[in-house]
Design a protein around this motif. Structure first.
Motif, short mmCIF file in Angstrom:
data_model
loop_
_atom_site.label_atom_id
_atom_site.label_comp_id
_atom_site.label_asym_id
_atom_site.label_seq_id
_atom_site.Cartn_x
_atom_site.Cartn_y
_atom_site.Cartn_z
N GLY A 49 -93.02 30.09 55.99
CA GLY A 49 -92.03 30.49 56.98
C GLY A 49 -91.74 29.39 57.99
N GLN A 50 -92.79 28.69 58.45
CA GLN A 50 -92.59 27.60 59.40
C GLN A 50 -91.78 26.47 58.78
N LEU A 51 -92.05 26.18 57.50
CA LEU A 51 -91.33 25.12 56.82
C LEU A 51 -89.83 25.45 56.74
N VAL A 52 -89.51 26.68 56.40
CA VAL A 52 -88.11 27.10 56.33
C VAL A 52 -87.44 26.97 57.70
N ARG A 53 -88.15 27.39 58.74
CA ARG A 53 -87.57 27.32 60.09
C ARG A 53 -87.42 25.88 60.57
N LEU A 54 -88.29 24.99 60.11
CA LEU A 54 -88.23 23.60 60.54
C LEU A 54 -87.11 22.82 59.86
N LYS A 55 -86.62 23.32 58.72
CA LYS A 55 -85.65 22.56 57.94
C LYS A 55 -84.44 22.15 58.77
N GLY A 56 -83.87 23.10 59.52
CA GLY A 56 -82.70 22.78 60.32
C GLY A 56 -82.98 21.76 61.41
N LYS A 57 -84.22 21.72 61.89
CA LYS A 57 -84.57 20.79 62.95
C LYS A 57 -84.72 19.35 62.46
N THR A 58 -84.90 19.18 61.13
CA THR A 58 -85.11 17.83 60.61
C THR A 58 -83.86 16.96 60.77
N TYR A 59 -82.68 17.57 60.85
CA TYR A 59 -81.47 16.77 61.01
C TYR A 59 -81.39 16.12 62.39
N LYS A 60 -82.06 16.70 63.35
CA LYS A 60 -82.13 16.11 64.69
C LYS A 60 -83.46 15.41 64.94
N GLY A 61 -84.41 15.61 64.04
CA GLY A 61 -85.73 15.01 64.21
C GLY A 61 -86.63 15.77 65.16
N THR A 62 -86.22 16.98 65.56
CA THR A 62 -87.02 17.73 66.53
C THR A 62 -88.16 18.51 65.87
N HIS A 63 -88.27 18.46 64.54
CA HIS A 63 -89.40 19.12 63.87
C HIS A 63 -90.73 18.51 64.28
N VAL A 64 -90.69 17.26 64.75
CA VAL A 64 -91.95 16.60 65.14
C VAL A 64 -92.52 17.18 66.44
N ASP A 65 -91.74 18.03 67.11
CA ASP A 65 -92.24 18.69 68.32
C ASP A 65 -93.14 19.88 67.98
N HIS A 66 -93.13 20.31 66.72
CA HIS A 66 -93.99 21.43 66.31
C HIS A 66 -95.45 21.01 66.43
N PRO A 67 -96.32 21.88 66.96
CA PRO A 67 -97.72 21.49 67.18
C PRO A 67 -98.50 21.15 65.92
N GLN A 68 -98.01 21.59 64.76
CA GLN A 68 -98.72 21.29 63.52
C GLN A 68 -98.06 20.14 62.73
N VAL A 69 -97.14 19.46 63.37
CA VAL A 69 -96.54 18.25 62.79
C VAL A 69 -96.98 17.06 63.62
N HIS A 70 -97.51 16.05 62.96
CA HIS A 70 -98.10 14.91 63.66
C HIS A 70 -97.43 13.62 63.21
N THR A 71 -97.37 12.64 64.11
CA THR A 71 -96.77 11.34 63.80
C THR A 71 -97.80 10.24 64.03
N TYR A 72 -97.68 9.20 63.21
CA TYR A 72 -98.60 8.06 63.29
C TYR A 72 -97.77 6.80 63.08
N ARG A 73 -98.38 5.66 63.39
CA ARG A 73 -97.72 4.38 63.19
C ARG A 73 -98.76 3.37 62.72
N ALA A 74 -98.39 2.58 61.70
CA ALA A 74 -99.34 1.62 61.15
C ALA A 74 -98.59 0.53 60.39
N ARG A 75 -99.27 -0.57 60.14
CA ARG A 75 -98.69 -1.62 59.30
C ARG A 75 -98.93 -1.35 57.82
N THR A 76 -100.06 -0.74 57.51
CA THR A 76 -100.39 -0.42 56.13
C THR A 76 -100.82 1.04 56.04
N VAL A 77 -100.26 1.75 55.06
CA VAL A 77 -100.56 3.17 54.86
C VAL A 77 -101.01 3.36 53.42
N GLU A 78 -102.18 3.95 53.25
CA GLU A 78 -102.68 4.28 51.92
C GLU A 78 -102.76 5.79 51.78
#
Length: 297
Positions: A235-264
């Motif tokens: 249900g959360q995934l369905v509700r988040l779909k519309g927010k991905t066009y604005k990038g606001t899905h990353v505000d959801h507490p169970q969505v996390h962002t990271y930054r790195a030079r190398t990702v495995e």
């Protein structure tokens, strides 16, 4: 610059809606005062070979006319070289062009490329380098999908019916029914985490799929990759779909962002997709390569 301006065009990009513009695009590119040669390629393999041949035989620049899939093919030939590259957005998804500041209108983009060729003007743009066990390196410009979206793409490619966008709608419905979090091992510059996730994307640019800002913090000039990871319910995934066009899905507490030079990334049963194209099964390693392409325009 000297030599030919070599053009890879996909007349079927964007479901053919820009096909009639190709002669005008070529005319505008000719304003660079160099010979313009349209590559003759009937298959993806032929297109790939033709791009590499042009790069190896003294082309002045390589231009891709099409969507992200056409850009992806051309990038394999120019990445990590000094050969200038131009993108004319004429596909369903033009995320690499949009995110790197290329004019959205194809004729305007071609004119900007021609002017850049005449003046020798290029901009350094980062790319992501993808490798896997026993696999040759692959480059991508926009986003790698390794979660639900990758699973949907894989399912859609296995369906013979229906055709067109409805095939993806059916694939989404089928995969939502069997949705479950996967167990991933994720290493960010060597720092390892083992976690469950439904969403997992690694971006050099912010968007994929024609404007879905799945990795909204990604910038293709900072020498870094941005990672979005989410462990959400159906249900959360369905509700988040519309927010991905604005990038606001990353505000959801169970969505996390990271930054790195190398990702495995390691997980079972996932085949990754990059720039909308089928890539390598996990495990994979993605490395940010600063200034890997010299962009015209």
């Amino acid at each position: 610059m000297s030599g030919e301006l070599v053009v890879l065009a996909n007349p079927e990009a964007g479901r053919g809606r820009h096909r009639d513009l190709l002669p005008q695009v070529l005319d505008r590119l000719a304003e660079a005062d160099l010979p313009v040669r349209l590559l003759d390629a009937g298959t993806r393999a032929e297109a790939q070979e033709a791009c590499h041949s042009a790069a190896a035989n003294g082309a002045a620049a390589l231009v891709a006319v099409g969507g992200d899939g056409t850009v992806h093919l051309a990038l394999q030939a120019v990445a990590g070289t000094d050969l200038p590259f131009g993108a004319v957005p004429a596909g369903t998804g033009n995320d690499f062009a949009v995110e790197t500041g290329v004019p959205a209108e194809p004729i305007a983009a071609a004119a900007a490329i021609a002017d850049a060729v005449k003046t020798g003007r290029t901009r350094p743009i980062d790319l992501a380098r993808l490798t896997g066990p026993g696999r040759a390196p692959m480059w991508y410009g926009s986003v790698l999908a390794a979660g639900f979206d990758a699973v949907v793409n894989e399912r859609a490619n296995q369906l013979s019916w229906p055709r067109g966008p409805r095939r993806y709608d059916l694939a989404i419905a089928l995969e939502l029914l069997r949705l479950k979090a996967r167990r991933y091992t994720l290493r960010l510059d060597g720092d390892e985490q083992v976690l469950n996730a439904v969403l997992l994307a690694v971006g050099n640019c912010a968007s994929y799929g024609g404007g879905i800002r799945i990795v909204p913090t990604a910038v293709p000039t900072d020498g870094l990759l941005d990672v979005v990871l989410g462990d959400v319910s159906r249900g959360q995934l369905v509700r988040l779909k519309g927010k991905t066009y604005k990038g606001t899905h990353v505000d959801h507490p169970q969505v996390h962002t990271y930054r790195a030079r190398t990702v495995e990334i390691e997980a079972d049963g996932i085949t990754t997709y990059v720039d909308g194209e089928r890539a390598y099964p996990l495990p994979v390693t993605i490395t940010a390569v600063p200034g890997a392409v010299r962009l015209l325009g």
